[in-house]
Motif scaffolding. Sequence first.
Motif, PDB file in Angstrom:
ATOM      1  N   ALA A 158       0.828  -1.207   0.000  1.00  0.00           N
ATOM      2  CA  ALA A 158       0.000   0.000   0.000  1.00  0.00           C
ATOM      3  C   ALA A 158       0.865   1.260   0.000  1.00  0.00           C
ATOM      4  CB  ALA A 158      -0.933  -0.007   1.210  1.00  0.00           C
ATOM      5  N   ILE A 159       1.952   1.248   0.772  1.00  0.00           N
ATOM      6  CA  ILE A 159       2.845   2.410   0.800  1.00  0.00           C
ATOM      7  C   ILE A 159       3.504   2.614  -0.554  1.00  0.00           C
ATOM      8  CG2 ILE A 159       5.011   3.269   1.783  1.00  0.00           C
ATOM      9  CD1 ILE A 159       4.174   2.087   4.440  1.00  0.00           C
ATOM     10  N   GLU A 160       3.930   1.524  -1.172  1.00  0.00           N
ATOM     11  CA  GLU A 160       4.540   1.645  -2.498  1.00  0.00           C
ATOM     12  C   GLU A 160       3.539   2.195  -3.507  1.00  0.00           C
ATOM     13  OE1 GLU A 160       7.912   1.538  -4.782  1.00  0.00           O
ATOM     14  OE2 GLU A 160       7.709   0.988  -2.663  1.00  0.00           O
ATOM     15  N   LEU A 161       2.293   1.792  -3.407  1.00  0.00           N
ATOM     16  CA  LEU A 161       1.253   2.327  -4.286  1.00  0.00           C
ATOM     17  C   LEU A 161       1.091   3.830  -4.074  1.00  0.00           C
ATOM     18  CD1 LEU A 161      -1.173   2.126  -6.223  1.00  0.00           C
ATOM     19  CD2 LEU A 161      -2.562   1.420  -4.255  1.00  0.00           C
ATOM     20  N   ILE A 162       1.065   4.268  -2.816  1.00  0.00           N
ATOM     21  CA  ILE A 162       0.913   5.691  -2.514  1.00  0.00           C
ATOM     22  C   ILE A 162       2.080   6.487  -3.089  1.00  0.00           C
ATOM     23  CG2 ILE A 162       0.920   7.374  -0.624  1.00  0.00           C
ATOM     24  CD1 ILE A 162      -0.637   5.336   1.035  1.00  0.00           C
ATOM     25  N   LEU A 163       3.289   5.992  -2.886  1.00  0.00           N
ATOM     26  CA  LEU A 163       4.466   6.719  -3.371  1.00  0.00           C
ATOM     27  C   LEU A 163       4.474   6.827  -4.887  1.00  0.00           C
ATOM     28  CD1 LEU A 163       7.236   5.268  -1.005  1.00  0.00           C
ATOM     29  CD2 LEU A 163       6.166   7.509  -0.906  1.00  0.00           C
ATOM     30  N   ILE A 179      -4.846   5.625   6.158  1.00  0.00           N
ATOM     31  CA  ILE A 179      -5.504   5.762   7.453  1.00  0.00           C
ATOM     32  C   ILE A 179      -5.543   4.392   8.121  1.00  0.00           C
ATOM     33  CG2 ILE A 179      -7.580   6.520   8.662  1.00  0.00           C
ATOM     34  CD1 ILE A 179      -8.326   8.134   6.220  1.00  0.00           C
ATOM     35  N   SER A 180      -5.160   4.343   9.371  1.00  0.00           N
ATOM     36  CA  SER A 180      -5.257   3.098  10.126  1.00  0.00           C
ATOM     37  C   SER A 180      -6.723   2.753  10.348  1.00  0.00           C
ATOM     38  CB  SER A 180      -4.540   3.240  11.471  1.00  0.00           C
ATOM     39  OG  SER A 180      -4.801   2.131  12.305  1.00  0.00           O
ATOM     40  N   ALA A 181      -7.112   1.562   9.927  1.00  0.00           N
ATOM     41  CA  ALA A 181      -8.516   1.165  10.056  1.00  0.00           C
ATOM     42  C   ALA A 181      -8.946   1.099  11.514  1.00  0.00           C
ATOM     43  CB  ALA A 181      -8.736  -0.193   9.379  1.00  0.00           C
ATOM     44  N   ALA A 182      -8.019   0.729  12.400  1.00  0.00           N
ATOM     45  CA  ALA A 182      -8.382   0.591  13.812  1.00  0.00           C
ATOM     46  C   ALA A 182      -8.780   1.918  14.435  1.00  0.00           C
ATOM     47  CB  ALA A 182      -7.219  -0.023  14.588  1.00  0.00           C
ATOM     48  N   VAL A 221      -6.896   5.285   1.707  1.00  0.00           N
ATOM     49  CA  VAL A 221      -6.209   3.991   1.744  1.00  0.00           C
ATOM     50  C   VAL A 221      -6.370   3.458   3.158  1.00  0.00           C
ATOM     51  CG1 VAL A 221      -4.030   2.783   1.393  1.00  0.00           C
ATOM     52  CG2 VAL A 221      -4.582   4.775  -0.020  1.00  0.00           C
ATOM     53  N   ILE A 222      -7.322   2.568   3.347  1.00  0.00           N
ATOM     54  CA  ILE A 222      -7.658   2.042   4.674  1.00  0.00           C
ATOM     55  C   ILE A 222      -6.772   0.836   4.955  1.00  0.00           C
ATOM     56  CG2 ILE A 222      -9.525   1.307   6.166  1.00  0.00           C
ATOM     57  CD1 ILE A 222      -9.866   4.095   4.946  1.00  0.00           C
ATOM     58  N   ASP A 223      -5.850   0.993   5.900  1.00  0.00           N
ATOM     59  CA  ASP A 223      -4.833  -0.024   6.160  1.00  0.00           C
ATOM     60  C   ASP A 223      -5.185  -0.821   7.411  1.00  0.00           C
ATOM     61  OD1 ASP A 223      -2.504  -1.481   5.979  1.00  0.00           O
ATOM     62  OD2 ASP A 223      -1.260   0.048   6.934  1.00  0.00           O
ATOM     63  N   GLY A 224      -5.265  -2.153   7.257  1.00  0.00           N
ATOM     64  CA  GLY A 224      -5.475  -3.028   8.403  1.00  0.00           C
ATOM     65  C   GLY A 224      -6.922  -3.189   8.805  1.00  0.00           C
ATOM     66  N   LEU A 225      -7.797  -3.489   7.840  1.00  0.00           N
ATOM     67  CA  LEU A 225      -9.213  -3.673   8.156  1.00  0.00           C
ATOM     68  C   LEU A 225      -9.409  -4.821   9.145  1.00  0.00           C
ATOM     69  CD1 LEU A 225     -12.095  -2.633   7.251  1.00  0.00           C
ATOM     70  CD2 LEU A 225     -12.129  -4.609   5.720  1.00  0.00           C
ATOM     71  N   ASP A 226      -8.538  -5.811   9.101  1.00  0.00           N
ATOM     72  CA  ASP A 226      -8.666  -6.979   9.983  1.00  0.00           C
ATOM     73  C   ASP A 226      -8.398  -6.629  11.441  1.00  0.00           C
ATOM     74  OD1 ASP A 226      -5.468  -7.701  10.305  1.00  0.00           O
ATOM     75  OD2 ASP A 226      -5.988  -6.897   8.343  1.00  0.00           O
ATOM     76  N   GLU A 227      -7.828  -5.457  11.708  1.00  0.00           N
ATOM     77  CA  GLU A 227      -7.483  -5.084  13.080  1.00  0.00           C
ATOM     78  C   GLU A 227      -8.600  -4.321  13.785  1.00  0.00           C
ATOM     79  OE1 GLU A 227      -3.945  -2.925  12.343  1.00  0.00           O
ATOM     80  OE2 GLU A 227      -2.677  -4.704  12.176  1.00  0.00           O
ATOM     81  N   MET A 228      -9.765  -4.224  13.160  1.00  0.00           N
ATOM     82  CA  MET A 228     -10.867  -3.492  13.776  1.00  0.00           C
ATOM     83  C   MET A 228     -11.659  -4.340  14.761  1.00  0.00           C
ATOM     84  SD  MET A 228     -12.377  -1.144  10.668  1.00  0.00           S
ATOM     85  CE  MET A 228     -13.274  -0.098  11.829  1.00  0.00           C
ATOM     86  N   ASP A 229     -11.548  -5.661  14.662  1.00  0.00           N
ATOM     87  CA  ASP A 229     -12.331  -6.555  15.517  1.00  0.00           C
ATOM     88  C   ASP A 229     -11.420  -7.557  16.185  1.00  0.00           C
ATOM     89  OD1 ASP A 229     -15.262  -5.809  14.737  1.00  0.00           O
ATOM     90  OD2 ASP A 229     -14.244  -6.087  12.819  1.00  0.00           O
ATOM     91  N   ARG A 256     -19.679   5.683  -6.977  1.00  0.00           N
ATOM     92  CA  ARG A 256     -18.973   5.276  -5.775  1.00  0.00           C
ATOM     93  C   ARG A 256     -17.541   5.791  -5.819  1.00  0.00           C
ATOM     94  NH1 ARG A 256     -21.849   0.432  -6.890  1.00  0.00           N
ATOM     95  NH2 ARG A 256     -20.006  -0.457  -7.871  1.00  0.00           N
ATOM     96  N   CYS A 257     -16.979   6.018  -4.636  1.00  0.00           N
ATOM     97  CA  CYS A 257     -15.643   6.597  -4.571  1.00  0.00           C
ATOM     98  C   CYS A 257     -14.580   5.544  -4.839  1.00  0.00           C
ATOM     99  CB  CYS A 257     -15.404   7.215  -3.194  1.00  0.00           C
ATOM    100  SG  CYS A 257     -15.217   5.983  -1.881  1.00  0.00           S
ATOM    101  N   SER A 258     -13.415   6.012  -5.266  1.00  0.00           N
ATOM    102  CA  SER A 258     -12.255   5.132  -5.369  1.00  0.00           C
ATOM    103  C   SER A 258     -11.686   4.915  -3.969  1.00  0.00           C
ATOM    104  CB  SER A 258     -11.192   5.759  -6.273  1.00  0.00           C
ATOM    105  OG  SER A 258     -11.678   5.943  -7.585  1.00  0.00           O
ATOM    106  N   LEU A 259     -11.090   3.759  -3.754  1.00  0.00           N
ATOM    107  CA  LEU A 259     -10.536   3.457  -2.443  1.00  0.00           C
ATOM    108  C   LEU A 259      -9.558   2.306  -2.551  1.00  0.00           C
ATOM    109  CD1 LEU A 259     -12.070   0.652  -1.305  1.00  0.00           C
ATOM    110  CD2 LEU A 259     -13.949   2.246  -1.063  1.00  0.00           C
ATOM    111  N   VAL A 260      -8.755   2.148  -1.490  1.00  0.00           N
ATOM    112  CA  VAL A 260      -7.841   1.019  -1.342  1.00  0.00           C
ATOM    113  C   VAL A 260      -7.989   0.516   0.083  1.00  0.00           C
ATOM    114  CG1 VAL A 260      -5.451   0.236  -1.417  1.00  0.00           C
ATOM    115  CG2 VAL A 260      -6.226   1.982  -3.024  1.00  0.00           C
ATOM    116  N   VAL A 261      -8.094  -0.796   0.251  1.00  0.00           N
ATOM    117  CA  VAL A 261      -8.263  -1.414   1.570  1.00  0.00           C
ATOM    118  C   VAL A 261      -7.283  -2.571   1.679  1.00  0.00           C
ATOM    119  CG1 VAL A 261      -9.833  -2.650   3.108  1.00  0.00           C
ATOM    120  CG2 VAL A 261     -10.695  -0.779   1.706  1.00  0.00           C
TER     121      VAL A 261
END
Length: 717
Positions: A158-163, A179-182, A221-229, A256-261
Amino acid sequence: MRAPDRLPGVNRRTWARWSWAGVAAGMAVLVAAVLRLWQRHPGDVDPAGAAFALVGTAVTVIAWWQARRLADTDPQAAAILLAGRVLAEERAQRTQLLGRKGKDAVIDVEFSFHPTGGQVSAPPTGDLGHVAAYFLGLPAPRRLVISGVAGSGKTVLAIELILELLRGRQPDDPVPVRISAASLDPDLPVRETLARHLTAAFRLKPVTARTLVEAERILPVIDGLDEMDETDEPGYGSRAARALRALEDYEHGLERCSLVVTCRTDQYDTLVADRAAPRGVARVTVEEVTSDKAWRFIQAVTDQEDPDRWRPVLDALTRDGHVLAGALATPWRLTLAVSVYEERDPLTGRYVRSPQDLTEFPDELSVREHLLGLFIPARLAAADPAGKGPSAEQTRAWLAVLARHLHRNKSRPPFHGRVLSSTDLVLYELWPLAGDRPRAIGALVALATCLPGVAVVVAAFVLVISQLDVVDGQVQGRTVMALGLLLLPGTVALSLLKEPFSAWREVWSPADEVGFRGVRGVRDRRSAVLGGVLAAAGGSLAGVGIVLKFGTDLPLWVPIVFGLLFGAGMASGRSGEDVPAGLRRGVEARMIVRNDALLTLVDALTFGPGLGFILGIWFAGLLDGLPAVTAVAAGAVFGMSLVASWSPLLSRRYLGLLLSTRGRLPWRLGRFLHWCYDAGLLRISGIAYQFRHRELQDHLAAAPAPPAEEIKAFPKS
C-alpha cells in the motif's frame, strides 16, 4: 495571543464567533469614544473623517479575512501542500519498515487477481514494482482490496502504491492518504472521518480539510481492516463490516468513490461470505515469498564477506518440507531473521548468533517465538550500539505494558462512549490505560492553575471595597472606574472556577481541537510577525501612556518590555513556534501533545505578563496606597494563570497518565515511543504509533508482567 484551545464548554468555532463579537464590541466602543471626544472638544475632532477612517479600517479587515479564506479553500493549492506532506511521511515509513540496510534489496512480492463474482476484471498478476500501473489500469472508480496472510507485506504494498501515485500525480488527481482502520469510527460519515484525519495528522485547517474532501481530492487507503475486531471471523455487524458499508455510502456525485483497503485473507473471506464486502472492487492476494526470492533477499542484505554463515539457512529454504520454508515465507519473518542473526557485539564486532541455529527448530511456531524473543535486543544493538538509550529489559517491559493495554481493548466495552483502538498508540488518547485517574489529575491541574488568578481578582476586589467612600450619596469617580475595570477580570475569574469541573466532565477532547497549530507557510509566518509587531507597538504605547497619565515611579522601559512580551505572545500563538522539520512534515506523532504544551507555556510567559501589566498599572493609578510594582506583579500572575488555565485538555490528560503510571511507563513517554520508532520496533500511521507488526504486539501482550520493583531497578535511560 493564540485563541484558547478550549473555553469551558466552548469549542473553537464558538470561540471564533465570540472573537468576532468582541471585535464588533471594540469597534462600537471606539465609535462611542470618538463621539464623546467630539462632544467635549468639537473643534478638535472631525467626525466625518473619523467615520471614514473607521469604515476604511473595517473594509480592510474584512478584505484581509476574505483573502485568507479564499486561500484556505483553494483545492488545488491545498492538494499540492497535502501531497508533499504525505510523500515525506510515506517515504519515511517505507525506509523504516524495509530497514535502512536493505532499502535497495526490497522483496518484490507478487500478487494475483482474486475474482469475487462481480463484474470487475483486472490483470491476473502484478508485483510491487508495478502496483501503481496495475491500480491505474482498473476501471473507474478504482476500488482495490489488498489481502494476504499476516506479514505478507500488505502495508508495504500500500505504501509503495501511494508513493508511485504521488510521483506521477497530475494537478487534478486525488491525493492518496493512508488511514489506520483501527482508528476509524464506523458510525461516522466517511467525509467527516477524512476531514478529521487530515486536520489531526497533516495539520490542515478544518476548512481546508473539508474543501479537499468535498472537492473529491482524497483517495482513502484504509490499512489493516482486519485489526478493527477481536475475532478472526467478523460478521455482518462487526466494526469492519460497518466501516465497509460506510465506505460504500461514500459517493462522488452518483458514482462510488475510489478506495484502497488492506485486510488479512481469512477475515476478508468471512466478510465476503456474510455479504459485508463492498461492491465493484478488484481484490488481489499477496503471494508468499518463494524460496528463490528469500534466497536473493538474504544474500543482498547480509555480509557478503562471509557468505557461508547463511549457507545452512539458504540450503534449508530450498529443501522440500523443511520447517524454514514455511517459517520464513513472508517478508516480515525474513526481516525478523536477518535482524536477529545480523546482530554484532558492540565491542568486538563479532556476530552474536549463528544462523545455523535456525535450522534446528522442530516447527514454525518455535521459529516465530524464538525470533520475536530476540528481536528487541537485536534492533536496539543495531540502532544504539553505545547503549545510551533504555536497555532491552526496560524497552521490553514498557512496550509490554502498552501491548497489554491494546490487547485488553480488543474485548473491552466502549470506554465512556468510545471504542478504544487495539493497534494505535496515540499519546493524548492513552490515558484510559490508567482508568479515570488521569481525568482527576487533569482537573486538579486545572484547579491549581486557575487559583492564583482567582486570588488576584478577589484581592483586588477587597482592596477596592476597602477604599469605597460615599460622600453626599456619591461614590468617587476613581472607585467607579476601578470597579468597572475589575468587571472583565472578575468575569474571567468566574469562568476559570468552572474549568476544573469541565476538565473532569469533558471526557474526550473535541475533534476540532486535535492537530497541529503551527506554521503552515510563508503567508502565516508573515501574518504572525505582523500581528506580533502591531501588538508589541500597541502594548508598549498603551503602557507608556498609562505610566505618564498616572505619574507612577516606574521607568519607561518597563512598559516597553511588557509590550514586547505581549507582542511575542501574539506572534508565537499565531505561528505555533519554529517547529522542527519533522513536525512540519507531520511525521513526528509525539509533537501533538508537546507542541500544545509548549505553546501554552510560551503564551503564559509572554502574553500573560503583557496583559497583566496593562491591568495592573491602571489599578495602581486608580487606588491609593497600591505600589505600581505590586500591581504589575499581581497583574502578571493573573495573566499567566488565565492562559495556563486554558491549556488544552489533551495535555492535562497526558500529564495525568504519566503521573498515574510511574514505575510502569517512562516519564518521557513520547520520546521513548519515537526512540522505538527510530529503532524499528514501532511504526507510525498518521498521528498514531503502532507496533512494527501485529505478531510482535501479541507476543509482548502474552509475556508475563514483571513486578514494578524490577522495572524500577532497570538502568536509567
